[in-house]
Design a protein around this motif. Structure first.
Motif, PDB file in Angstrom:
ATOM      1  N   GLU A 192      17.408 -45.326  -2.544  1.00 32.06           N
ATOM      2  CA  GLU A 192      18.830 -45.017  -2.385  1.00 32.06           C
ATOM      3  C   GLU A 192      19.258 -44.980  -0.926  1.00 32.06           C
ATOM      4  OE1 GLU A 192      22.018 -41.507  -3.642  1.00 32.06           O
ATOM      5  OE2 GLU A 192      19.859 -41.159  -3.839  1.00 32.06           O
ATOM      6  N   SER A 193      18.423 -44.411  -0.058  1.00 27.83           N
ATOM      7  CA  SER A 193      18.768 -44.308   1.356  1.00 27.83           C
ATOM      8  C   SER A 193      18.391 -45.607   2.070  1.00 27.83           C
ATOM      9  CB  SER A 193      18.033 -43.128   1.990  1.00 27.83           C
ATOM     10  OG  SER A 193      16.662 -43.424   2.157  1.00 27.83           O
ATOM     11  N   HIS A 194      18.420 -45.564   3.374  1.00 28.66           N
ATOM     12  CA  HIS A 194      18.049 -46.743   4.160  1.00 28.66           C
ATOM     13  C   HIS A 194      16.767 -46.483   4.951  1.00 28.66           C
ATOM     14  CE1 HIS A 194      21.663 -49.079   3.232  1.00 28.66           C
ATOM     15  NE2 HIS A 194      22.269 -47.905   3.196  1.00 28.66           N
ATOM     16  N   GLU A 195      15.982 -45.520   4.474  1.00 33.01           N
ATOM     17  CA  GLU A 195      14.710 -45.193   5.114  1.00 33.01           C
ATOM     18  C   GLU A 195      13.663 -44.950   4.044  1.00 33.01           C
ATOM     19  OE1 GLU A 195      15.655 -41.694   7.285  1.00 33.01           O
ATOM     20  OE2 GLU A 195      16.481 -42.761   9.006  1.00 33.01           O
ATOM     21  N   PHE A 196      12.416 -45.275   4.331  1.00 35.74           N
ATOM     22  CA  PHE A 196      11.321 -44.990   3.415  1.00 35.74           C
ATOM     23  C   PHE A 196      10.682 -43.652   3.794  1.00 35.74           C
ATOM     24  CE2 PHE A 196       9.469 -47.526   6.890  1.00 35.74           C
ATOM     25  CZ  PHE A 196       8.434 -46.696   7.301  1.00 35.74           C
ATOM     26  N   GLY A 197       9.876 -43.111   2.893  1.00 34.81           N
ATOM     27  CA  GLY A 197       9.067 -41.948   3.226  1.00 34.81           C
ATOM     28  C   GLY A 197       9.397 -40.675   2.480  1.00 34.81           C
ATOM     29  N   GLY A 198      10.622 -40.557   1.937  1.00 34.72           N
ATOM     30  CA  GLY A 198      10.955 -39.331   1.222  1.00 34.72           C
ATOM     31  C   GLY A 198      10.831 -38.107   2.114  1.00 34.72           C
ATOM     32  N   ALA A 199       9.988 -37.148   1.722  1.00 35.18           N
ATOM     33  CA  ALA A 199       9.793 -35.928   2.506  1.00 35.18           C
ATOM     34  C   ALA A 199       9.047 -36.189   3.801  1.00 35.18           C
ATOM     35  CB  ALA A 199       9.039 -34.889   1.674  1.00 35.18           C
ATOM     36  N   PHE A 200       8.434 -37.367   3.928  1.00 34.95           N
ATOM     37  CA  PHE A 200       7.826 -37.764   5.195  1.00 34.95           C
ATOM     38  C   PHE A 200       8.922 -38.370   6.068  1.00 34.95           C
ATOM     39  CE2 PHE A 200       3.123 -38.560   3.837  1.00 34.95           C
ATOM     40  CZ  PHE A 200       2.984 -37.207   3.590  1.00 34.95           C
ATOM     41  N   ASP A 201       9.611 -37.526   6.822  1.00 34.15           N
ATOM     42  CA  ASP A 201      10.688 -37.993   7.685  1.00 34.15           C
ATOM     43  C   ASP A 201      10.479 -37.437   9.079  1.00 34.15           C
ATOM     44  OD1 ASP A 201      11.099 -35.362   6.961  1.00 34.15           O
ATOM     45  OD2 ASP A 201      13.281 -35.514   6.984  1.00 34.15           O
ATOM     46  N   ALA A 202      10.321 -38.286  10.051  1.00 39.75           N
ATOM     47  CA  ALA A 202      10.169 -37.851  11.435  1.00 39.75           C
ATOM     48  C   ALA A 202      10.728 -38.957  12.315  1.00 39.75           C
ATOM     49  CB  ALA A 202       8.701 -37.585  11.759  1.00 39.75           C
ATOM     50  N   HIS A 203      11.802 -38.661  13.009  1.00 38.44           N
ATOM     51  CA  HIS A 203      12.519 -39.686  13.753  1.00 38.44           C
ATOM     52  C   HIS A 203      12.987 -39.113  15.092  1.00 38.44           C
ATOM     53  CE1 HIS A 203      12.474 -42.019  10.043  1.00 38.44           C
ATOM     54  NE2 HIS A 203      12.949 -40.961   9.417  1.00 38.44           N
ATOM     55  N   GLY A 204      13.783 -39.889  15.803  1.00 38.44           N
ATOM     56  CA  GLY A 204      14.374 -39.425  17.043  1.00 38.44           C
ATOM     57  C   GLY A 204      13.674 -39.962  18.270  1.00 38.44           C
ATOM     58  N   ASN A 205      14.072 -39.421  19.407  1.00 38.25           N
ATOM     59  CA  ASN A 205      13.488 -39.832  20.686  1.00 38.25           C
ATOM     60  C   ASN A 205      13.617 -38.685  21.675  1.00 38.25           C
ATOM     61  OD1 ASN A 205      16.146 -40.115  22.140  1.00 38.25           O
ATOM     62  ND2 ASN A 205      16.424 -41.720  20.586  1.00 38.25           N
ATOM     63  N   ALA A 206      13.036 -38.867  22.864  1.00 37.93           N
ATOM     64  CA  ALA A 206      12.995 -37.789  23.845  1.00 37.93           C
ATOM     65  C   ALA A 206      14.381 -37.437  24.371  1.00 37.93           C
ATOM     66  CB  ALA A 206      12.084 -38.184  25.001  1.00 37.93           C
ATOM     67  N   ASP A 207      15.284 -38.418  24.417  1.00 37.25           N
ATOM     68  CA  ASP A 207      16.608 -38.175  24.998  1.00 37.25           C
ATOM     69  C   ASP A 207      17.533 -37.423  24.045  1.00 37.25           C
ATOM     70  OD1 ASP A 207      15.929 -39.438  27.379  1.00 37.25           O
ATOM     71  OD2 ASP A 207      16.442 -41.408  26.582  1.00 37.25           O
ATOM     72  N   THR A 208      17.608 -37.863  22.786  1.00 37.28           N
ATOM     73  CA  THR A 208      18.516 -37.215  21.829  1.00 37.28           C
ATOM     74  C   THR A 208      17.814 -36.151  21.001  1.00 37.28           C
ATOM     75  OG1 THR A 208      18.088 -38.939  20.178  1.00 37.28           O
ATOM     76  CG2 THR A 208      19.947 -39.285  21.672  1.00 37.28           C
ATOM     77  N   GLY A 209      16.487 -36.074  21.107  1.00 37.54           N
ATOM     78  CA  GLY A 209      15.722 -35.070  20.386  1.00 37.54           C
ATOM     79  C   GLY A 209      14.995 -35.639  19.180  1.00 37.54           C
ATOM     80  N   TYR A 210      13.760 -35.219  18.991  1.00 38.25           N
ATOM     81  CA  TYR A 210      13.004 -35.571  17.791  1.00 38.25           C
ATOM     82  C   TYR A 210      13.394 -34.607  16.673  1.00 38.25           C
ATOM     83  CZ  TYR A 210      10.103 -38.390  20.910  1.00 38.25           C
ATOM     84  OH  TYR A 210       9.673 -39.319  21.825  1.00 38.25           O
TER      85      TYR A 210
END
Length: 523
Positions: free
Chosen positions: A36-54
């Motif tokens: 349904e979403s545009h990302e895989f992983g379900g409860a395995f979600d970890a994104h971001g970067n050093a500038d905007t925050g992980y």
């Protein structure tokens, strides 16, 4: 052969697709994952970067006795080193940074109490043994609080157990019983948290990313933005046979015919559905709309079909199934230096730290660094959560659910009793991103037999349920292992393979484990 359709792209579907290929001899070209979403992983979600925050919603507890998970991960190459498997990478990582907690609990004065003593009364011990021996049928619709006196919930054991596994006193006595039996081998180390595993990076990058890469290399199709809304079934028969999948994509209705030989695997329900992330200046407002397709599909399928379970038992009380986590990105080593001095442990080796007297029941985890593959030198990441988000804080006088990232961080720092100068410096260099999750412990909600459907319902010819809300006796929800086990069971059963998932580890069959557990009860 046929076509194999997975509804959802969480760890259960990723594992199921991999097992189809590895053990079922299925071509990846015949597997489709609908997300349904545009990302895989379900409860395995970890994104971001050093500038905007992980940011991420959470991290699942992991241990060596996850037989199904390691069986799968031994087959998948690591991304960081394709010459070894994910299992080998994880083993090496844990040898390099094993856990031994020297500061498991912190009191209201910012001191580390004697957290090795469990604090049981004789009545607490009797009640604990009784619930482990009680048949599940006698615990139907009972809460943990129904099985213990108030003193039990003030013991160190309860604080250490409930914050490791995210139990609350109103959760299901059945699930608590299963956890006590399943993890009895952790009784003796519940204080130091030895033998708790961590992946090389966060679980999304260490587990989900390499699994998806492996599947895509074998031409498994991932279709994002596809919301499955209903299944059609063959009429005029007692057998359960799916004949079609109804979905919406970019607002338009679509249909997939399910032919002879095709199989459908549904992840029913989602513990991270409708999660909302906030920021340093904005609180994440709890989404109570129950909009997620994983819940709506299960509700649709279960209507008039009691053998498909009862989703309302799990998603019907957000007040008791929700809590808030937060991920902190910091560009100054001060916080990590102070925490190493306070806890006596280098980052990534100390385990969880719980402020047991905090109104929010705050727990934090100081990870080994880097925690993200793209994390630059000089940037650090840690994570935490609060189980009681509806109570005012001890230092920030409003409920956690109303707090932005800066306020949550102020509350945590208040419990650590650092100097005001250090607190100000940490706040100035930190980016705290909170996350509300209305269903994060919904799988622990009070239930009775039949509320979860069987992985393969009786009479099913081509439909299986997977994930945290499909019934698997003996194993425990809120674990990666439960999802992987459900995937293996679904594939082996529907394909009629002469194979079973690895057996659930049963520490109660080990005399050494029992002796260690009894000693713990008397500490």
């Amino acid at each position: 052969m046929g076509k194999y359709y997975f509804v959802g792209s969480g760890i259960a579907s990723l594992a199921g697709a991999a097992v189809l290929i590895r053990d079922g001899g299925v071509s990846g070209k015949d597997i489709v994952i609908l997300e349904e979403s545009h990302e895989f992983g379900g409860a395995f979600d970890a994104h971001g970067n050093a500038d905007t925050g992980y940011y991420m919603s959470g991290s699942r507890m992991f241990e060596a006795m996850y037989q199904c998970t390691f069986d799968l991960l031994a087959s998948i190459p690591s991304v960081s080193n394709p010459n070894i498997s994910i299992k080998e990478e994880t083993d090496l990582s844990n040898k390099a940074t094993p856990w031994y907690n020297k500061a498991r609990l912190v009191d209201r004065d910012g001191k580390i109490p004697d957290f090795h003593s469990m604090g049981f009364t004789e009545k607490d011990r009797i009640d604990l043994v009784r619930i482990m021996a009680e048949p599940e049928g006698m615990l139907d619709s009972k809460r943990i609080a129904d099985c213990f006196e108030e003193h039990f919930f003030q013991t160190n054991f309860w604080f250490e157990w409930c914050t490791l596994f995210a139990f609350e006193r109103w959760h299901s006595a059945i699930e608590f019983k299963r956890y006590l039996q399943r993890f009895v081998h952790h009784f003796s180390t519940i204080d130091t948290q030895e033998n708790i595993y961590r992946s090389l990076y966060n679980q999304y990058d260490s587990f989900a990313v390499p699994l998806v890469r492996w599947l895509k290399d074998r031409q498994v199709a991932f279709r994002y933005g596809v919301r499955v809304e209903d299944l059609h079934f063959k009429s005029g028969t007692d057998a359960i046979t799916v004949t079609g999948i109804e979905y919406r994509e970019q607002g338009a209705a679509g249909h997939i015919d399910i032919g002879d030989g095709d199989k459908v695997f549904v992840t029913n329900g989602s513990m991270t559905a409708d999660k909302v992330f906030g920021s340093m200046t904005q609180a994440p407002v709890m989404d109570r709309g129950n909009k997620a397709g994983a819940w709506r599909l299960w509700e649709t399928l279960a209507e008039g079909r009691p053998h498909f379970g009862n989703p309302a038992a799990f998603n019907g009380n957000i007040a008791e199934s929700s809590w808030i986590s937060y991920t902190v990105t910091v560009k100054d080593p001060l916080f990590f230096e102070l925490m190493e001095k306070f806890s006596g442990s280098k980052p990534g080796t100390g385990g969880l730290i719980t402020f047991k007297d905090s109104n929010w029941l705050i727990t934090i985890s100081i990870y080994h660094q880097p925690f993200f593959p793209n994390q630059p030198e000089g940037t650090f990441v840690w994570w935490g959560y609060g189980l009681f988000h509806d109570r005012p804080g001890d230092y920030v006088k409003k409920p956690m659910a109303e707090c932005n990232g800066a306020e949550i961080l102020q509350e945590v720092l208040g419990h650590l009793h650092f100097s005001q100068q250090d607190k100000d410096a940490i706040l100035a260099s930190s980016n705290c991103i909170p996350c509300t999750m209305p269903y994060i412990t919904s799988q622990f909600m009070v239930r009775k037999a039949g509320d979860r459907p069987e992985v393969v319902p009786q009479g099913s010819t081509n439909l299986a349920f997977m994930g945290q809300y499909a019934e698997q006796p003996d194993d425990v929800v809120f674990t990666v292992e439960y999802s992987v086990r459900s995937a293996m069971s679904a594939v082996y059963t529907l394909l009629k393979l002469d194979k079973k998932p690895p057996a659930v580890y049963k520490g109660l069959h080990s005399p050494r484990v029992i002796v260690d557990a009894i000693r713990t009860l008397h500490r």
